[in-house]
Write an enzyme that holds these catalytic residues in place. Structure first.
Site, PDB file in Angstrom:
ATOM      1  N   LYS A 145      -3.437  59.681 -14.356  1.00  0.00           N
ATOM      2  CA  LYS A 145      -2.940  59.230 -15.489  1.00  0.00           C
ATOM      3  C   LYS A 145      -1.364  58.208 -14.857  1.00  0.00           C
ATOM      4  O   LYS A 145      -1.201  57.114 -14.993  1.00  0.00           O
ATOM      5  CB  LYS A 145      -2.368  59.848 -16.541  1.00  0.00           C
ATOM      6  N   GLN A 191       0.181  67.562 -21.611  1.00  0.00           N
ATOM      7  CA  GLN A 191      -0.892  67.774 -21.031  1.00  0.00           C
ATOM      8  C   GLN A 191      -1.717  69.271 -21.736  1.00  0.00           C
ATOM      9  O   GLN A 191      -1.077  70.283 -21.694  1.00  0.00           O
ATOM     10  CB  GLN A 191      -0.755  68.103 -19.621  1.00  0.00           C
ATOM     11  N   ASP A 222      -1.774  60.035 -27.112  1.00  0.00           N
ATOM     12  CA  ASP A 222      -3.035  60.832 -27.178  1.00  0.00           C
ATOM     13  C   ASP A 222      -3.626  60.805 -28.543  1.00  0.00           C
ATOM     14  O   ASP A 222      -4.884  61.212 -28.281  1.00  0.00           O
ATOM     15  CB  ASP A 222      -2.672  62.357 -26.747  1.00  0.00           C
TER      16      ASP A 222
END
Length: 306
Positions: free
Chosen positions: A113, A157, A180
């Site tokens: 990312k 994460q 997300d």
């Protein structure tokens, strides 16, 4: 950022170098959130259904879908958009990433990312917390990013250590910065027709983008999603339903999964088991997207499959 309690938060800030691509304008593809069709309509000779393109050449039983070209095109467009935005406003988008613990797979995903952000010119911050951090300490970091006006997107994460409540943490992230797409507001709006989430989970969005750009006909087609994780399987099912596919979910308690899958026009696999889907699970001409990541041995080497 200062430490709280008995943990230390290390933050790195960086603005990625801009990569110049050869200018190319992309054709307009249908929106990932799907066409706004009613549930019932009368078919006519002037159908609204998109025309499918030939995925498999004549005489060839299968073809590998290469997403590299599509990824290059998307990054090029994003980089151009960021350059234009910065020229007008003097600002660039900022992404904050929160990592708890030292899982190798989590570190790998974060590095991917961060590299993508660097390529298109997105500023990044990363907050690293020890695996033993408390829930309040983690929420304190997320709260700081929620209030930071230079941060436009937040990624926590996953997975988190077991002593931390993932659902609570995901809910704590501001929906406006939940890139997300895991916040209940975004996931709920994704599941409801007529509503649009602020963000869509990236892996399912990429799956639909791939199908749309390849010209795969989705409307009315039998689609099977193997797996129902909140990160991939579930939102992929929602997106396929928004495109009016007939969606079946196969999971660990499904009887005769191979029989169900063998009737599907589109198969999306979200499982952590290498080689689970065999050739006899698929009918000729089926489009298969493997969204799982598995470590598989190839002779003396270990490769990432998925």
């Amino acid at each position: 950022m200062r430490g709280v309690g008995n943990w230390v938060c290390v933050v790195r800030r960086g603005l990625g170098r801009r990569v110049r691509y050869s200018p190319c304008r992309s054709p307009q593809y249908p929106t990932v959130l799907g066409p706004n069709f009613p549930d019932v309509w009368i078919p006519s000779t002037n159908t609204h259904r998109p025309q499918s393109s030939a995925i498999f050449p004549k005489g060839q039983t299968a073809a590998i879908i290469d997403g590299n070209f599509i990824a290059h095109d998307i990054k090029s467009r994003i980089a151009d958009e960021i350059r234009r935005t910065k020229a007008v406003t003097g600002k660039c988008p900022g992404l904050a990433v929160v990592l708890v613990g030292k899982r190798r797979d989590s570190r790998t995903f974060i590095n991917i990312k961060l590299k993508a952000c660097e390529e298109v010119g997105i500023a990044t911050l990363i907050a690293e917390l020890p695996e033993t951090c408390t829930e309040s300490e983690l929420l304190h970091v997320v709260s700081g990013f929620n209030e930071d006006t230079s941060v436009h997107g937040i990624i926590v994460q996953l997975p988190l250590p077991r002593h931390l409540d993932e659902e609570k943490v995901m809910t704590f992230v501001s929906p406006e910065k939940d890139v997300d797409g895991f916040h209940p507001l975004n996931m709920g709006n994704l599941a409801m027709r007529g509503r649009e989430p602020l963000f869509v989970p990236c892996a399912p969005k990429g799956c639909l983008e791939l199908l749309l750009r390849l010209g795969v006909e989705i409307i009315g087609k039998k689609s099977v999603v193997i797996g129902r994780s909140k990160m991939v399987g579930l939102p992929t099912s929602f997106l396929l339903q928004r495109h009016h596919a007939t969606v079946t979910t196969v999971h660990a308690f499904t009887n005769n999964p191979e029989q169900i899958t063998s009737k599907a026009d589109i198969v999306v696999s979200d499982v952590g088991i290498p080689n689970m889907v065999r050739g006899n699970w698929l009918k000729p001409g089926a489009v298969v997207i493997d969204m799982g990541n598995n470590l598989v041995k190839d002779n003396c080497n270990i490769q990432m499959d998925g």
